[in-house]
Design an enzyme around this catalytic site. Sequence first.
Site, short mmCIF file in Angstrom:
data_model
loop_
_atom_site.label_atom_id
_atom_site.label_comp_id
_atom_site.label_asym_id
_atom_site.label_seq_id
_atom_site.Cartn_x
_atom_site.Cartn_y
_atom_site.Cartn_z
N HIS A 152 0.30 -0.98 0.31
CA HIS A 152 -0.08 0.08 -0.27
C HIS A 152 0.53 1.13 0.35
O HIS A 152 0.57 2.04 -0.36
CB HIS A 152 -1.07 -0.50 1.16
CG HIS A 152 -0.27 -0.15 2.78
ND1 HIS A 152 -0.14 -0.72 3.73
CD2 HIS A 152 0.12 1.41 3.10
CE1 HIS A 152 0.41 -0.24 4.27
NE2 HIS A 152 0.78 0.75 4.42
N ASP A 183 -0.06 -7.81 1.12
CA ASP A 183 0.35 -6.67 1.55
C ASP A 183 2.28 -5.63 1.56
O ASP A 183 2.72 -5.38 2.17
CB ASP A 183 0.26 -5.66 2.18
CG ASP A 183 -0.08 -4.44 2.74
OD1 ASP A 183 0.60 -3.74 1.88
OD2 ASP A 183 -0.64 -3.67 3.93
N SER A 261 4.58 1.78 7.60
CA SER A 261 4.18 1.06 6.78
C SER A 261 5.58 1.06 5.53
O SER A 261 5.95 1.22 6.11
CB SER A 261 3.41 1.47 5.79
OG SER A 261 2.15 1.17 6.59
#
Length: 580
Positions: A152, A183, A261
């Site tokens: 993402h 992911d 992230s």
Amino acid sequence: MLSSSGRAVRKLCSSSSCTAASVVRNRNLLLRERYISPLVSSNLAKYSKTTQPRAIPFLFNNFSLYSTTAAASTAAITSASAATANNHLEEASQPNLSDAYSAIELALDSVVKIFTVSSSPNYFLPWQNKSQRETMGSGFVITGKKILTNAHVVADHTFVLVRKHGSPTKYRAEVQAVGHECDLAILVVENEEFWKGMNFLELGDIPFLQEAVAVVGYPQGGDNISVTKGVVSRVEPTQYVHGASQLMAIQIDAAINPGNSGGPAIMGNKVAGVAFQNLSGAENIGYIIPVPVIKHFINGVEESGKYVGFCSMGLSCQPTENVQLRKHFGMCPEMTGVLVSKINPLSDAHRVLKKDDIILAFDGVPIANDGTVPFRNRERITFDHLVSMKKPNETASVRLLRGGEEHEFSITLRPLQPLVPVHQFDKLPSYYIFAGLVFVPLTQPYLHEYGEEWYNTSPRRLCERALKELPKKADQQLIILSQVLMDDINAGYERLAELQVKKVNGVEIDNLKHLCQLVRDCSSESLRFDLDDDRVIALNYQSAKVATSRILKRHRIPSAMSSDLSAEQNIPESESASSS
């Protein structure tokens, strides 16, 4: 299975224009998600309407099958003794300063900051994109001069830069592979100057409960590297917000914030996982992607040159915890297992399994009545964990009860796609325009255009089909009439928008390519479309062809069809605007 707490699970990608978050809800076993968009710049009005909600997993994924390799999982189940696990628990301690210091030493020459410019498609106007936005995340270098990060962080990217700690220089990076279900993404940097002085991090193993980890990355609130520490709280299959898949994840109590992230969670001198989302509305509950999932992704890319996905049996199963239910299906008191409710017609399981079969064991591992199998010391995990990381086309043995008799079958596992795609990252949407009628395949991203509450505001029939309907054949799509670009040729048909298209001149359509071909091959004077609710659209074929060019010019649409359709049918881009 997932908690029904209804609390929001957020991806951790920091953005200069918006920070995407996703609310996870479980209602009648259908997980519902939406995006929340707290903005961190003055572009509130511009971006709040363009941030897309994220996907809901297909109904089969309510009991979908994901894991480390079944062989590795089985070995872990049979070999991890209680004594070994207890030793790990005794050795695990609360995080201390030395953990953080060692993590910092490793991270300084390993963790990078990622700057992404992305632009998502507009599914209501599929011939154009939305405004670009800038996001930031983290990543770390691994063996082979590669950077590992979250999918993402680079989804729908148009331009990616990376920066080392302590360096003012940003280097251009290319996305080599992306796995949206897990992911994860791999980046490469061609500039050799970037790799000078960089240390490659090694992957470790799944940590035990209460083992200390340190999460390293570049969260919002500053520009320099950040280290937070915590302990492992839980290990179990969890909903991955970005790809709407159910895979193993590790819950930790380290503070994880937007921008983390893709950053590593370090345990000792190795990577225990990759930070990717947290639970909003809760104190210090974050999630990291464990090493088995990471290795499956990397090994698949190395072996095939591209992301291969995670295998599934294609089953929807029901627990057999009720005593009367077990007696009804002839289960002995010592038998345990789950009841097969639905089977995906495209799966190999459809060849050998039947509705109302009781699956007793997978690859020799007994399945409990609640669908779980043993995992490490006194832990349990859903049996789908044993399936998901089988390599594509690998076989597994399934022992089942059918009609009071036990049988054993061998099933070939492979990744399965739902009839209505859950996500469409990094690709342009398909469309076909004829006489102002805009035809598109139904996808969840299309439904997301109805807003954060898309499962309430989108057409109910389309929403239900997106969540429940199964494919009957390969390459099947649900084609809908998205909208009608008004013209004399189609006046009166505007109220038929958002209906599914079923036939063209009496022929049932398989997908958008098939519809396009049937229209182009029309040899009769009149062209007929049969839609839902027995609605009919009829057009004079030659007049409609002439009107198509006029309508495209009026709406400044460059082509009557998306590039994937024109390429498949060998139609030059310059001609597709005037041909139909």
